[in-house]
Design a protein around this motif. Structure first.
Motif, PDB file in Angstrom:
ATOM      1  N   LEU A 226       0.824  -1.206   0.000  1.00  0.00           N
ATOM      2  CA  LEU A 226       0.000   0.000   0.000  1.00  0.00           C
ATOM      3  C   LEU A 226       0.858   1.256   0.000  1.00  0.00           C
ATOM      4  CD1 LEU A 226      -2.802  -1.078   2.519  1.00  0.00           C
ATOM      5  CD2 LEU A 226      -3.000  -0.835   0.015  1.00  0.00           C
ATOM      6  N   LYS A 227       1.939   1.201   0.743  1.00  0.00           N
ATOM      7  CA  LYS A 227       2.849   2.351   0.796  1.00  0.00           C
ATOM      8  C   LYS A 227       3.471   2.610  -0.582  1.00  0.00           C
ATOM      9  CE  LYS A 227       6.822   4.103   3.334  1.00  0.00           C
ATOM     10  NZ  LYS A 227       7.846   3.814   4.360  1.00  0.00           N
ATOM     11  N   THR A 228       3.837   1.517  -1.233  1.00  0.00           N
ATOM     12  CA  THR A 228       4.442   1.658  -2.571  1.00  0.00           C
ATOM     13  C   THR A 228       3.421   2.221  -3.554  1.00  0.00           C
ATOM     14  OG1 THR A 228       5.887  -0.205  -2.087  1.00  0.00           O
ATOM     15  CG2 THR A 228       5.638   0.419  -4.391  1.00  0.00           C
ATOM     16  N   GLN A 229       2.215   1.718  -3.504  1.00  0.00           N
ATOM     17  CA  GLN A 229       1.160   2.208  -4.392  1.00  0.00           C
ATOM     18  C   GLN A 229       0.883   3.676  -4.120  1.00  0.00           C
ATOM     19  OE1 GLN A 229      -2.263  -0.304  -3.909  1.00  0.00           O
ATOM     20  NE2 GLN A 229      -1.252  -2.108  -4.884  1.00  0.00           N
ATOM     21  N   ILE A 234       1.326   9.422  -5.773  1.00  0.00           N
ATOM     22  CA  ILE A 234       1.693  10.789  -5.425  1.00  0.00           C
ATOM     23  C   ILE A 234       2.851  11.305  -6.321  1.00  0.00           C
ATOM     24  CG2 ILE A 234       2.617  12.233  -3.577  1.00  0.00           C
ATOM     25  CD1 ILE A 234       1.152  10.418  -1.609  1.00  0.00           C
ATOM     26  N   ALA A 235       3.753  10.477  -6.763  1.00  0.00           N
ATOM     27  CA  ALA A 235       4.971  10.907  -7.481  1.00  0.00           C
ATOM     28  C   ALA A 235       4.665  11.628  -8.797  1.00  0.00           C
ATOM     29  CB  ALA A 235       5.852   9.678  -7.735  1.00  0.00           C
ATOM     30  N   PRO A 236       3.780  11.254  -9.698  1.00  0.00           N
ATOM     31  CA  PRO A 236       3.561  11.972 -10.952  1.00  0.00           C
ATOM     32  C   PRO A 236       3.031  13.369 -10.753  1.00  0.00           C
ATOM     33  CG  PRO A 236       2.740   9.718 -11.068  1.00  0.00           C
ATOM     34  CD  PRO A 236       3.136   9.983  -9.705  1.00  0.00           C
ATOM     35  N   LYS A 237       2.316  13.623  -9.806  1.00  0.00           N
ATOM     36  CA  LYS A 237       1.773  14.973  -9.572  1.00  0.00           C
ATOM     37  C   LYS A 237       2.868  15.964  -9.335  1.00  0.00           C
ATOM     38  CE  LYS A 237      -2.686  13.378  -7.861  1.00  0.00           C
ATOM     39  NZ  LYS A 237      -3.645  13.411  -6.732  1.00  0.00           N
ATOM     40  N   LYS A 238       3.978  15.600  -8.846  1.00  0.00           N
ATOM     41  CA  LYS A 238       5.084  16.503  -8.612  1.00  0.00           C
ATOM     42  C   LYS A 238       5.710  16.910  -9.941  1.00  0.00           C
ATOM     43  CE  LYS A 238       6.280  14.765  -4.039  1.00  0.00           C
ATOM     44  NZ  LYS A 238       7.272  14.165  -3.189  1.00  0.00           N
TER      45      LYS A 238
END
Length: 238
Positions: A226-229, A234-238
């Motif tokens: 779940l943490k990885t997902q 969250i990563a692409p939004k940056k």
């Protein structure tokens, strides 16, 4: 010449010759004469002797015979013969020298009666005194015999009670031994049950621990996924 006295083979006491008892006694024709002092004294001595040592009577062939103790004074030879007869009969009848012996007592009683007879002929008062001594000794011996019999009976009762008590104790010991074996068997069974319960508890605990560990591992793995997902979202939004 004096009439010969037949000695009795059954007693040490000297008796007159037995006479046939008849309904009417035949007396010599001297009833009109007055008895002399000697005759009176002799008759009195005979009465005393008959009181001390009653005449013996028995029936034989339809006739009754009576035998009275002898009124003949004893000599020194008679006393010596009495002692020899006593020793001989003690030996013949195998009387015990010590302890309680009915045979020895019977012979000594006969000897004492003969001595009383001899003394009474010479002195009636002395004979009566000896009679008192004899009766007192007899009463004392009978008292000791009664006490002895009572003590023997008491001892036997106590021995039987002790034997019965010992038998009861043996039975009680056997009962207690059986109870001990039963209790030991119960202890063994309880120990086996306790060991089985401990093994089941240990197995259950290990199973619970294994299950708990697996659940923790699964939850950690799920959490990591779940943490990885979440990080990937969250990563692409940056």
């Amino acid at each position: 010449m004096a009439e010969r006295v037949i000695p009795s083979p059954n007693t040490l006491v000297k008796y007159e010759n037995p006479v046939l008892v008849t309904k009417y006694e035949i007396r010599s024709g001297d009833e009109s004469r007055k008895p002399t002092m000697t005759a009176d004294a002799r008759r009195e001595t005979e009465e005393i002797l008959n009181t001390i040592l009653p005449p013996r009577e028995w029936e034989e062939e339809g006739q009754i015979w009576r035998q009275q103790v002898s009124t003949t004074p004893a000599t020194r030879v008679d006393v010596v013969n009495l002692q020899e007869q006593l020793d001989m009969r003690l030996q013949q009848r195998q009387a015990r020298e010590t302890g309680i012996c009915p045979v020895r007592r019977e012979l000594y009683t006969q000897c004492f009666d003969e001595i009383i007879r001899q003394v009474t002929i010479n002195c009636a008062e002395r004979g009566l005194l000896l009679l008192r001594v004899r009766d007192e000794m007899k009463m004392t011996i009978e008292a000791f015999q009664a006490l002895y019999c009572s003590s023997v009976a008491f001892g036997m009762r106590k021995a039987l009670q002790a034997e019965q008590g010992r038998s009861d104790l043996y039975q009680e010991v056997e009962i207690l031994k059986n109870q001990k074996l039963e209790l030991e068997q119960q202890i063994t069974d309880l120990k086996q049950r306790a060991e089985q319960a401990d093994r089941r508890a240990a197995e259950t605990r290990l199973a619970e621990e294994r299950k708990h560990t697996e659940e923790i591992t699964f939850l950690k793995k799920t959490n990591q996924q779940l943490k990885t997902q979440l990080e990937g979202i969250i990563a692409p939004k940056k």
